[in-house]
Design an enzyme around this catalytic site. Structure first.
Site, PDB file in Angstrom:
ATOM      1  N   TRP A 159       0.630  -0.618  -0.053  1.00  0.00           N
ATOM      2  CA  TRP A 159      -0.442  -0.009   0.381  1.00  0.00           C
ATOM      3  C   TRP A 159       1.440   1.494   0.168  1.00  0.00           C
ATOM      4  O   TRP A 159       1.205   1.334   1.184  1.00  0.00           O
ATOM      5  CB  TRP A 159      -1.460  -0.328   0.836  1.00  0.00           C
ATOM      6  N   HIS A 176      -6.717   2.079   1.833  1.00  0.00           N
ATOM      7  CA  HIS A 176      -7.807   1.268   1.510  1.00  0.00           C
ATOM      8  C   HIS A 176      -8.539   1.607   2.389  1.00  0.00           C
ATOM      9  O   HIS A 176      -8.768   1.928   2.901  1.00  0.00           O
ATOM     10  CB  HIS A 176      -6.925  -0.610   1.692  1.00  0.00           C
ATOM     11  N   ARG A 202      -3.107   6.264  -2.934  1.00  0.00           N
ATOM     12  CA  ARG A 202      -1.536   5.767  -2.862  1.00  0.00           C
ATOM     13  C   ARG A 202      -0.870   6.485  -3.737  1.00  0.00           C
ATOM     14  O   ARG A 202      -1.563   7.204  -4.864  1.00  0.00           O
ATOM     15  CB  ARG A 202      -1.969   4.292  -3.394  1.00  0.00           C
ATOM     16  N   GLN A 216     -13.235   2.628  -3.089  1.00  0.00           N
ATOM     17  CA  GLN A 216     -13.337   1.242  -3.091  1.00  0.00           C
ATOM     18  C   GLN A 216     -14.858   1.192  -2.042  1.00  0.00           C
ATOM     19  O   GLN A 216     -15.198   2.134  -2.185  1.00  0.00           O
ATOM     20  CB  GLN A 216     -11.986   0.895  -2.136  1.00  0.00           C
ATOM     21  N   VAL A 259      -6.395 -11.190   6.098  1.00  0.00           N
ATOM     22  CA  VAL A 259      -7.096 -12.747   5.835  1.00  0.00           C
ATOM     23  C   VAL A 259      -6.547 -13.491   5.711  1.00  0.00           C
ATOM     24  O   VAL A 259      -4.793 -13.702   5.304  1.00  0.00           O
ATOM     25  CB  VAL A 259      -7.778 -12.096   4.483  1.00  0.00           C
ATOM     26  N   ALA A 313     -14.081 -10.887   4.361  1.00  0.00           N
ATOM     27  CA  ALA A 313     -14.413  -9.260   3.936  1.00  0.00           C
ATOM     28  C   ALA A 313     -13.375  -9.376   2.139  1.00  0.00           C
ATOM     29  O   ALA A 313     -12.706  -9.891   1.984  1.00  0.00           O
ATOM     30  CB  ALA A 313     -12.912  -8.895   4.870  1.00  0.00           C
TER      31      ALA A 313
HETATM   32  C1  FA5 Z   1      -6.666  -3.518  -1.156  1.00  0.00           C
HETATM   33  O1  FA5 Z   1      -6.828  -2.260  -1.160  1.00  0.00           O
HETATM   34  C2  FA5 Z   1      -7.469  -4.368   0.565  1.00  0.00           C
HETATM   35  N1  FA5 Z   1      -7.669  -3.645   1.501  1.00  0.00           N
HETATM   36  C3  FA5 Z   1      -8.189  -5.495  -0.376  1.00  0.00           C
HETATM   37  C4  FA5 Z   1      -8.904  -6.524   0.377  1.00  0.00           C
HETATM   38  C5  FA5 Z   1     -10.162  -6.284   1.521  1.00  0.00           C
HETATM   39  C6  FA5 Z   1      -8.417  -7.934   0.936  1.00  0.00           C
HETATM   40  C7  FA5 Z   1     -10.389  -6.926   2.542  1.00  0.00           C
HETATM   41  C8  FA5 Z   1      -8.885  -8.715   1.636  1.00  0.00           C
HETATM   42  C9  FA5 Z   1      -9.664  -8.178   2.416  1.00  0.00           C
HETATM   43  P1  FA5 Z   1      -5.443  -4.371  -2.890  1.00  0.00           P
HETATM   44  O2  FA5 Z   1      -4.558  -3.249  -3.000  1.00  0.00           O
HETATM   45  O3  FA5 Z   1      -5.097  -5.171  -4.132  1.00  0.00           O
HETATM   46  O4  FA5 Z   1      -6.075  -4.336  -1.907  1.00  0.00           O
HETATM   47  O5  FA5 Z   1      -6.836  -2.838  -3.774  1.00  0.00           O
HETATM   48  C10 FA5 Z   1      -7.782  -3.498  -4.134  1.00  0.00           C
HETATM   49  C11 FA5 Z   1      -9.020  -3.031  -5.420  1.00  0.00           C
HETATM   50  O6  FA5 Z   1      -9.029  -1.658  -5.348  1.00  0.00           O
HETATM   51  C12 FA5 Z   1      -8.363  -3.551  -6.984  1.00  0.00           C
HETATM   52  O7  FA5 Z   1      -8.525  -4.928  -7.483  1.00  0.00           O
HETATM   53  C13 FA5 Z   1      -8.574  -2.573  -7.661  1.00  0.00           C
HETATM   54  O8  FA5 Z   1     -10.071  -2.519  -7.816  1.00  0.00           O
HETATM   55  C14 FA5 Z   1      -8.853  -1.461  -6.401  1.00  0.00           C
HETATM   56  N2  FA5 Z   1      -7.391  -0.117  -6.490  1.00  0.00           N
HETATM   57  C15 FA5 Z   1      -6.107  -0.741  -5.978  1.00  0.00           C
HETATM   58  N3  FA5 Z   1      -5.189   0.064  -6.199  1.00  0.00           N
HETATM   59  C16 FA5 Z   1      -6.015   0.945  -7.272  1.00  0.00           C
HETATM   60  C17 FA5 Z   1      -5.579   2.551  -8.199  1.00  0.00           C
HETATM   61  N4  FA5 Z   1      -3.681   3.105  -7.804  1.00  0.00           N
HETATM   62  N5  FA5 Z   1      -5.829   2.269  -8.639  1.00  0.00           N
HETATM   63  C18 FA5 Z   1      -7.586   2.028  -9.532  1.00  0.00           C
HETATM   64  N6  FA5 Z   1      -7.497   1.037  -8.335  1.00  0.00           N
HETATM   65  C19 FA5 Z   1      -6.841   0.043  -7.406  1.00  0.00           C
END
Ligand code: FA5
Length: 350
Positions: A159, A176, A202, A216, A259, A313
């Site tokens: 992150w 997130h 981010r 999100q 998780v 989640a």
């Molecule tokens: C997370 O942020 C975790 N908090 C998700 C999670 C929640 C996992 C609960 C388990 C349990 P991740 O970094 O993969 O995970 O981001 C989740 C989603 O947010 C991605 O699949 C994507 O759809 C979106 N996302 C992440 N980064 C970006 C970005 N820079 N720009 C646009 N969408 C993004």
């Protein structure tokens, strides 16, 4: 001109003539002052009565008093007439043509991300989830520590977080929506079924599918006997309602410290139908969310007994979802405020 004062009948015809000429309020006031005022012609005539022979004075006085009444009445009538004329003139001047067609006001519409977010929340509402919201400026304690990501844990790098220099307590622009898992469990007893929409930030290089701020929806379900099968069923149903039965859904193992086990969910790329293109980085799939069974540590630290309760989640990217839904091939389009782009989504009103 003889030197004798005017008779009542001379006064009368002069005064009425002049009154007939007065065509506005100022001229009427002048007339009133010059004829009926203290120093006016009628007052002068009354004062002159004393110079008449005695036997003529009574008749002359009566005639002048009658004349005063007549002139007062004539003045009032003329004044009413002048006012009515002025009003008529204004009505003509200020006439509004009510038959002209109205000018249409440009109407705003909902941003495509807002439309998508509302649609997604609606699907979850029908599946029994309540919507809650949390802070965008979040303590590192909730963004990481309570999510089983201690300081110096390498997973923090995943992150690319924007920190706020705040002194003692670590403060983040939340990377997130997962901190709301913990906040929700701390605030209420099980069972829990919530979805949490919101902006995330981010420190990330931008490309067709990555923005430095995006949206999100977090989902959390905790109860007795909740399993990974419930998670798969819920997300598959969600994908079916948003994308229709034709789109393919792929679950894969993934790692998130909060998780165990962890998964991610992808949809087959609608731009190349899975054959590989710039948008899907030639993989054929676009990842839309990470998910998994809530880690026992997170349950325990949030006050839930992991021996009794289990839950899952997910964290879903609304921007990616909207791209897939409408065939938008660059995430940056959402934030450029180009009206030619935004107007295509104008069907929904605020
Ligand atoms: C997370 O942020 C975790 N908090 C998700 C999670 C929640 C996992 C609960 C388990 C349990 P991740 O970094 O993969 O995970 O981001 C989740 C989603 O947010 C991605 O699949 C994507 O759809 C979106 N996302 C992440 N980064 C970006 C970005 N820079 N720009 C646009 N969408 C993004």
């Amino acid at each position: 001109m003889s030197g004798s004062p005017p008779t009542a009948s001379e006064l009368r015809s002069q005064a009425l003539d002049a009154l007939g000429q007065a065509s506005n309020q100022d001229e009427l006031s002048d007339w009133h002052r010059d004829v009926l005022g203290r120093q006016g012609s009628l007052g002068q005539a009354l004062r002159n009565i004393g110079q008449l022979p005695k036997e003529e004075r009574r008749d002359a006085g009566q005639a002048l008093n009658q004349l005063r009444q007549e002139l007062e009445t004539a003045f009032n009538d003329r004044q009413d007439q002048v006012r009515a004329d002025a009003l008529d003139a204004r009505l003509v001047d200020e006439r509004i043509d009510v038959t002209l067609p109205g000018r249409t006001q440009p109407m705003g519409g909902l941003h495509p991300l807002t439309q998508m977010q509302r649609e997604a929340l609606d699907v979850f509402a029908h599946l029994g989830f309540q919507t809650v919201e949390g802070p965008e400026v979040e303590y590192g304690y909730y963004s990481f520590d309570m999510l089983n990501i201690p300081k110096d844990h390498p997973a923090r790098d995943v992150w690319d977080t924007i920190f706020i220099d705040s002194g003692e307590k670590e403060i983040t622009l939340r990377p997130h929506t997962s901190p709301m898992q913990v906040r929700t469990m701390l605030a209420q007893d099980p069972p829990v079924r919530v979805v949490v929409p919101g902006r995330c930030y981010r420190y990330e290089a931008q490309d067709a599918t990555h923005e430095w701020h995006f949206q999100q929806i977090e989902g959390l379900a905790v109860d007795k006997h909740i399993t990974l099968a419930d998670l798969k069923g819920t997300l598959a149903e969600f994908a079916r309602q948003i994308f229709g039965a034709a789109r393919q859904v792929r679950f894969r193992c993934d790692y998130f410290p909060f998780v165990e086990p962890g998964v991610d969910l992808s949809i087959d790329c609608p731009f190349c139908d899975g054959s590989g293109c710039r948008v899907c980085s030639n993989s054929g799939w676009i990842e839309i969310l990470g998910a998994g069974m809530v880690h026992p540590n997170v349950l325990e630290w949030s006050g839930y007994d992991p021996e009794i309760y289990s839950g899952w989640a997910f964290g879903m990217g609304i921007d990616r979802l909207t791209m897939l839904r409408y065939g938008i091939n660059d995430i940056r389009s959402f934030y450029q405020n180009d009206l030619r782009f935004l107007r295509q989504f104008q069907r929904a009103r605020i």
